[in-house]
Design an enzyme around this catalytic site. Structure first.
Site, PDB file in Angstrom:
ATOM      1  N   CYS A  94       0.821  -1.217   0.000  1.00  0.00           N
ATOM      2  CA  CYS A  94       0.000   0.000   0.000  1.00  0.00           C
ATOM      3  C   CYS A  94       0.859   1.273   0.000  1.00  0.00           C
ATOM      4  CB  CYS A  94      -0.889  -0.032   1.238  1.00  0.00           C
ATOM      5  SG  CYS A  94      -1.761   1.512   1.541  1.00  0.00           S
TER       6      CYS A  94
ATOM      7  N   TYR B 157      -5.446   5.797  -8.944  1.00  0.00           N
ATOM      8  CA  TYR B 157      -6.604   4.991  -8.512  1.00  0.00           C
ATOM      9  C   TYR B 157      -7.870   5.417  -9.259  1.00  0.00           C
ATOM     10  CZ  TYR B 157      -4.136   2.728  -4.675  1.00  0.00           C
ATOM     11  OH  TYR B 157      -3.271   1.941  -3.946  1.00  0.00           O
TER      12      TYR B 157
HETATM   13  N1  LIG Z   1      -6.566   7.826   3.485  1.00  0.00           N
HETATM   14  C1  LIG Z   1      -5.938   6.634   3.758  1.00  0.00           C
HETATM   15  C2  LIG Z   1      -6.072   5.681   2.579  1.00  0.00           C
HETATM   16  C3  LIG Z   1      -5.573   4.305   2.902  1.00  0.00           C
HETATM   17  C4  LIG Z   1      -6.040   3.279   1.872  1.00  0.00           C
HETATM   18  O1  LIG Z   1      -6.908   3.538   1.046  1.00  0.00           O
HETATM   19  N2  LIG Z   1      -5.448   2.081   1.938  1.00  0.00           N
HETATM   20  C5  LIG Z   1      -5.842   1.012   1.023  1.00  0.00           C
HETATM   21  C6  LIG Z   1      -4.654   0.216   0.546  1.00  0.00           C
HETATM   22  S1  LIG Z   1      -3.600   1.022  -0.553  1.00  0.00           S
HETATM   23  C7  LIG Z   1      -6.698  -0.009   1.741  1.00  0.00           C
HETATM   24  O2  LIG Z   1      -6.347  -0.438   2.823  1.00  0.00           O
HETATM   25  N3  LIG Z   1      -7.812  -0.393   1.136  1.00  0.00           N
HETATM   26  C8  LIG Z   1      -8.653  -1.436   1.638  1.00  0.00           C
HETATM   27  C9  LIG Z   1     -10.071  -1.312   1.171  1.00  0.00           C
HETATM   28  O3  LIG Z   1     -10.457  -0.270   0.633  1.00  0.00           O
HETATM   29  O4  LIG Z   1     -10.796  -2.286   1.386  1.00  0.00           O
HETATM   30  C10 LIG Z   1      -4.500   6.954   4.113  1.00  0.00           C
HETATM   31  O5  LIG Z   1      -3.836   7.707   3.371  1.00  0.00           O
HETATM   32  O6  LIG Z   1      -4.038   6.472   5.136  1.00  0.00           O
END
Ligand SMILES: N[C@@H](CCC(=O)N[C@@H](CS)C(=O)NCC(=O)O)C(=O)O
Length: 319
Positions: free
Chosen positions: A55, A192
């Site tokens: 990530c 994204y």
């Molecule tokens: N705003 C968050 C975004 C984090 C994020 O979107 N992480 C993604 C991975 S790259 C995630 O865990 N997604 C899981 C999901 O949406 O189910 C940050 O910057 O900490």
């Protein structure tokens, strides 16, 4: 463990898009601050960081943690890159190489931590998470805020040489904030928006914004070492985590294929490689296998066969 059906929150294939086919990232929900005299005091052995090496947002926190020498103060746990119907698994649920079990709660998935912190939590189960062992809750799940705490909140616990490192210096804050804003929209989240678009027009709008923004960064980096000022700042770190994934993943999987970084952007390419090869915090926070496996395996609506491409070879070129 979950007692209600949270599959629409954990299963990325069930993620909602806007009616026009565009992807909107939800705001992070846990937004507490670590500060002296506050509810969340900066203390040794109190906080735990949960990440995925795949990530980009989590990788920001890994890089700053390492640059600041916070490894002994804030331990880290890495989840499996294979994010399935229950979201991110720990090693107990998917023993993928380089993956850890949850040392604090023996959770099977990251969602278990969210539901422990708030049984009514209605958002997505994202990493990174900064967990507070004292209050048994999530302090913060927003990487841009976690890196600010790491940058300065623990300085009194650090040796002089680490304490004085400042990646968000007062005199550059306005320039950093303004660069962060368009880099977030056009690049960090732009890839994204291109990749998760479900209509041609939403994709095309996003992908043009990605390359317009990269063109802008290329101009900034021509004859310059860092994106803001003449020193490493959080603006470099926030941009770098997307650029390191660009050729291995975003060119193919997210269809950001006007050109690659290695062949199309000499100044960005040089900046990327210098940080990777010269600064261990960048290289040590990068796991290309987790990165590629995560995207190509987990997003079955984009890649239903789950085949992970072999190239590019090499993942990153030498200096
Ligand atoms: N705003 C968050 C975004 C984090 C994020 O979107 N992480 C993604 C991975 S790259 C995630 O865990 N997604 C899981 C999901 O949406 O189910 C940050 O910057 O900490």
């Amino acid at each position: 463990m979950a007692t209600r059906d949270v599959s629409s929150q954990s299963d990325i294939s069930k993620m909602q898009r806007d009616p026009d086919g565009s992807f909107k990232r939800q705001a992070s929900a846990f937004r507490n601050t670590i500060e002296r005299g506050g509810k969340f005091e900066p203390e040794r052995d109190r906080y735990h960081l949960y990440v995925s090496y795949a990530c980009p947002w989590a990788t920001r926190t890994l890089i700053v943690r390492k640059l600041k020498g916070l490894e002994d103060i804030i331990p880290v746990t890495a989840v499996s890159p294979r994010m399935g119907a229950h979201g991110w698994p720990f090693a107990s649920a998917d023993d993928y190489p380089g993956t850890d079990p949850d040392p604090l709660h023996q959770s099977q998935h990251v969602k278990d931590l969210y539901l422990k912190a708030d049984p009514d939590y209605a958002g997505r189960f994202t990493v990174p998470i900064l967990w507070d062992k004292k209050n048994q809750t999530i302090v913060n799940n927003e990487s841009s805020e976690i890196i600010r705490f790491f940058n300065s909140a623990f300085n009194h616990l650090l040796p002089e040489d680490k304490a004085k490192l400042d990646f968000y210096p007062q005199e550059l804050r306005v320039a950093i904030d303004s660069l962060n804003e368009w880099v977030y929209h056009g690049i960090n989240n732009g890839v994204y928006r291109a990749g998760f678009a479900t209509t041609q027009s939403a994709y095309e709008k996003a992908v043009h914004e990605v390359f317009d923004s990269l063109d802008k960064v290329e101009k900034i980096l021509e004859g310059k070492e860092y994106v803001v000022g003449d020193r490493l700042t959080e603006a470099d770190i926030r941009l770098w985590v997307t650029i390191i994934r660009f050729d291995p993943v975003y060119v193919g999987h997210f269809k950001c294929n006007f050109r690659t970084i290695r062949d199309g952007y000499p100044a960005i390419h040089s900046w990327l490689r210098k940080l990777y090869w010269n600064v261990p915090a960048f290289k040590d926070s990068t796991n290309f296998d987790h990165i590629k496996t995560h995207y190509y395996w987990s997003h079955t609506s984009i890649n239903p066969t789950r085949i992970v491409p072999v190239g590019p070879i090499p993942d990153i070129q030498p200096l």
